[in-house]
Design an enzyme around this catalytic site. Structure first.
Site, mmCIF file in Angstrom:
data_model
loop_
_atom_site.group_PDB
_atom_site.id
_atom_site.type_symbol
_atom_site.label_atom_id
_atom_site.label_comp_id
_atom_site.label_asym_id
_atom_site.label_seq_id
_atom_site.Cartn_x
_atom_site.Cartn_y
_atom_site.Cartn_z
ATOM 1 N N LYS A 43 -19.864 -9.421 7.635
ATOM 2 C CA LYS A 43 -18.895 -8.541 6.970
ATOM 3 C C LYS A 43 -19.582 -7.920 5.770
ATOM 4 C CE LYS A 43 -14.519 -7.266 7.237
ATOM 5 N NZ LYS A 43 -13.653 -7.111 8.418
ATOM 6 N N ASP A 67 -13.061 -1.153 8.270
ATOM 7 C CA ASP A 67 -12.069 -2.135 7.819
ATOM 8 C C ASP A 67 -11.242 -1.371 6.775
ATOM 9 O OD1 ASP A 67 -11.374 -5.197 7.923
ATOM 10 O OD2 ASP A 67 -11.371 -4.750 5.802
HETATM 11 P P1 NDP Z 1 -6.534 0.668 6.360
HETATM 12 O O1 NDP Z 1 -7.350 0.943 5.161
HETATM 13 O O2 NDP Z 1 -6.468 1.685 7.440
HETATM 14 O O3 NDP Z 1 -5.028 0.315 5.946
HETATM 15 C C1 NDP Z 1 -4.765 -0.741 5.084
HETATM 16 C C2 NDP Z 1 -3.269 -0.788 4.811
HETATM 17 O O4 NDP Z 1 -2.977 -1.976 4.093
HETATM 18 C C3 NDP Z 1 -2.801 0.364 3.951
HETATM 19 O O5 NDP Z 1 -1.462 0.658 4.239
HETATM 20 C C4 NDP Z 1 -2.951 -0.211 2.550
HETATM 21 O O6 NDP Z 1 -2.138 0.393 1.580
HETATM 22 C C5 NDP Z 1 -2.511 -1.637 2.778
HETATM 23 N N1 NDP Z 1 -3.159 -2.508 1.791
HETATM 24 C C6 NDP Z 1 -4.491 -2.623 1.545
HETATM 25 N N2 NDP Z 1 -4.712 -3.479 0.541
HETATM 26 C C7 NDP Z 1 -3.489 -3.902 0.150
HETATM 27 C C8 NDP Z 1 -3.049 -4.796 -0.849
HETATM 28 N N3 NDP Z 1 -3.932 -5.440 -1.652
HETATM 29 N N4 NDP Z 1 -1.714 -5.024 -0.959
HETATM 30 C C9 NDP Z 1 -0.838 -4.380 -0.160
HETATM 31 N N5 NDP Z 1 -1.195 -3.508 0.803
HETATM 32 C C10 NDP Z 1 -2.496 -3.288 0.954
HETATM 33 O O7 NDP Z 1 -7.085 -0.737 6.923
HETATM 34 P P2 NDP Z 1 -6.873 -1.395 8.359
HETATM 35 O O8 NDP Z 1 -5.564 -1.007 8.920
HETATM 36 O O9 NDP Z 1 -8.101 -1.131 9.138
HETATM 37 O O10 NDP Z 1 -6.894 -2.940 7.994
HETATM 38 C C11 NDP Z 1 -5.702 -3.681 7.712
HETATM 39 C C12 NDP Z 1 -5.960 -5.159 7.887
HETATM 40 O O11 NDP Z 1 -6.371 -5.417 9.237
HETATM 41 C C13 NDP Z 1 -7.077 -5.763 7.010
HETATM 42 O O12 NDP Z 1 -6.746 -7.100 6.695
HETATM 43 C C14 NDP Z 1 -8.287 -5.739 7.939
HETATM 44 O O13 NDP Z 1 -9.273 -6.687 7.540
HETATM 45 C C15 NDP Z 1 -7.606 -6.127 9.242
HETATM 46 N N6 NDP Z 1 -8.348 -5.791 10.449
HETATM 47 C C16 NDP Z 1 -8.703 -4.509 10.722
HETATM 48 C C17 NDP Z 1 -9.369 -4.216 11.893
HETATM 49 C C18 NDP Z 1 -9.668 -2.813 12.286
HETATM 50 O O14 NDP Z 1 -10.070 -2.621 13.453
HETATM 51 N N7 NDP Z 1 -9.478 -1.814 11.449
HETATM 52 C C19 NDP Z 1 -9.791 -5.278 12.826
HETATM 53 C C20 NDP Z 1 -9.270 -6.594 12.490
HETATM 54 C C21 NDP Z 1 -8.605 -6.820 11.324
HETATM 55 P P3 NDP Z 1 -2.789 1.413 0.511
HETATM 56 O O15 NDP Z 1 -2.909 2.692 1.237
HETATM 57 O O16 NDP Z 1 -1.833 1.419 -0.616
HETATM 58 O O17 NDP Z 1 -4.132 0.829 0.124
#
Ligand code: NDP
Length: 452
Positions: free
Chosen positions: A126, A166
């Site tokens: 990571k 991510d």
């Molecule tokens: P994105 O950046 O596309 O979206 C993240 C979302 O989560 C946004 O809505 C963001 O809101 C919100 N968010 C981020 N940080 C926080 C926080 N500290 N508190 C509250 N809301 C938060 O990321 P992904 O959708 O790709 O990833 C989301 C999760 O899924 C993560 O945990 C990631 O590790 C996990 N994941 C992702 C994969 C992938 O293929 N993309 C694969 C496996 C797991 P805001 O816009 O306000 O930041």
């Protein structure tokens, strides 16, 4: 806890005292794989726990760049190459101001077991930076990505370490990172996944984590003769994972009533249908706006500033934002309001107290390592297509994703029922099952390869 696991955990705590998320992830794994450690002494004899909790390599570097006003900015870049026993390091890059070494070590550690569960040949890693893409122009993001890759390119490669996206790293960032890698190395290889379709990406990669999580939930529900059709679902986040998870739930006849971002939650009792979701996608992916705008756009919905979705009654909950977004109290509220299933799209979204609440209540709980493995699984399929220089169809990739999620479920289910005393005909401890299944494959490979 046995003498061995207590001693190892103590050692990990002493060495990593300032990394709470990493300690949380290690504690969850070690406490659940005890049955297999007791049954098979070879793991203790080969010091597998001591070795598997220490990254093979950690790279930390300076990332200098200039903003649009010509000012010099400095961020910190990281890559944690955690374990390569079963394949090249593989895992995403996160760009978020909260990023630090401890968070990336927790994510890298989880990734080792998750990648093992997919059955594909991928080790765990990571990386990322404390850079915040929010509010930055495209040219600022590009200059940052170019500087970040100027250092990272020394350490990665299609057969060495293959990063992906991510939080904060989507198609735009992967494009800039890939462009700089190609320029510096003068080679067009599958060094990153999550690429656009016209230059080496795979169909279904953007959808894979969200779709895969719903497929996993379907498999869990099937063990109780149920499915997601007609279920009221709460979802957190509004990024990549949340968007496609909502899309798949809608396709399967469920009703999604919440989405969120780091500022608050929108609650729409009528459901976020396909048309409303298309609006959310345009808001988040094109205009890069905030979720609160949803409440002004759609009557009957409301915005809950500063709140998470877990107080809203639901049948199924899908946390898809970030780590530790459900604590013990919130988990208890979910269960009290009738929630029967939690499937984790985000990584480690439930803290250890919350996990205990789910297990004590006997609900269907799909931990992140298993439930969100669809994303990295399709990244593995993207690597396979890049090596073959072929593109598979949407239907082919989706069918493979569907099968992989079914196999992950089966594997976690079987290992849980083989090793865990708390499993019954009506209850499966998927946390233990997923951890044991993921661990055994990596640990056996480490033993085969000697002390390296
Ligand atoms: P994105 O950046 O596309 O979206 C993240 C979302 O989560 C946004 O809505 C963001 O809101 C919100 N968010 C981020 N940080 C926080 C926080 N500290 N508190 C509250 N809301 C938060 O990321 P992904 O959708 O790709 O990833 C989301 C999760 O899924 C993560 O945990 C990631 O590790 C996990 N994941 C992702 C994969 C992938 O293929 N993309 C694969 C496996 C797991 P805001 O816009 O306000 O930041």
């Amino acid at each position: 806890m046995t003498e061995y696991t207590t001693r190892v955990l103590e050692g990990v705590r002493n060495k990593n005292a300032h990394e709470p998320e990493f300690l949380q992830a290690v504690q969850e794994v070690i406490s659940t794989i005890e049955p297999v450690l007791s049954a098979q002494k070879k793991y203790e004899e080969n010091c597998i726990l001591e070795r598997i909790t220490e990254p093979e390599r950690t790279i930390i570097f300076r990332v200098p760049w200039t903003d649009d006003a010509g000012r010099i900015r400095i961020n910190r870049g990281f890559r944690v190459e955690f374990n390569s026993a079963i394949g090249p390091y593989k895992g995403g890059l996160r760009f978020h101001p909260s990023v630090n070494l401890g968070i990336l070590k927790f994510l890298g550690f989880e990734q080792v077991f998750k990648n093992s569960l997919t059955t594909l040949a991928m080790g765990g890693g990571k990386g990322g930076s404390d850079f915040d893409p929010k509010g930055k122009s495209d040219t600022e993001v590009m200059r940052f990505c170019q500087s970040f890759m100027t250092e990272l390119q020394r350490h990665i490669g299609a057969d060495t370490d293959v990063p992906a996206g991510d939080i904060g790293v989507g198609g735009r960032e992967i494009g800039y990172l890939f462009g700089q890698y190609k320029r510096l190395r003068n080679e067009f290889t599958g060094v990153l996944t999550g690429k656009a379709l016209n230059w080496g990406g795979s169909l279904i990669r953007p959808e894979a984590t969200g779709y895969g999580c719903v497929y996993f939930a379907q498999n869990m529900l099937a063990t109780r003769g149920d499915d997601v059709s007609g279920k009221v679902c709460t979802v957190s986040g509004s990024g990549n994972v949340a968007q496609y998870l909502v899309e798949k739930l809608n396709q399967l006849g469920a009703k999604v009533v919440t989405m969120s971002d780091s500022n608050g939650t929108i609650y729409d009792p009528a459901g976020i249908d396909a048309e409303k979701l298309a609006w959310v996608m345009e808001l988040k992916n094109v205009r890069r706006g905030r979720i609160k705008e949803y409440a002004s756009q759609f009557t009957g919905s409301q915005y809950m500033e500063g709140q998470r979705p877990w107080s809203i009654p639901c049948d199924c909950a899908f946390p898809c934002a970030t780590q530790n977004e459900i604590n013990g109290e919130e988990a208890a509220a979910l269960v009290k309001n009738g929630c029967k299933l939690v499937a984790e799209g985000a990584n480690m979204p439930t803290d250890l107290d919350g996990i205990s609440v789910y297990l004590n209540a006997g609900i269907l709980y799909g931990p992140a390592k298993a439930a969100n493995a669809g994303g990295v699984a399709v990244s593995g399929l993207e690597m396979a297509q890049n090596s073959q220089r072929l593109n598979w169809t949407r239907e082919q990739v989706d069918a493979k994703l569907f099968d992989i999620m079914k196999n992950i479920h089966e594997n976690a289910y079987n290992h849980a029922h083989e090793y865990c005393k708390d499993c019954t005909s009506d209850f499966t401890n998927y946390v233990a099952g997923a951890n044991i299944a993921g661990f055994v494959k990596v640990a056996d490979a480490m033993i085969d390869q000697g002390l390296v």
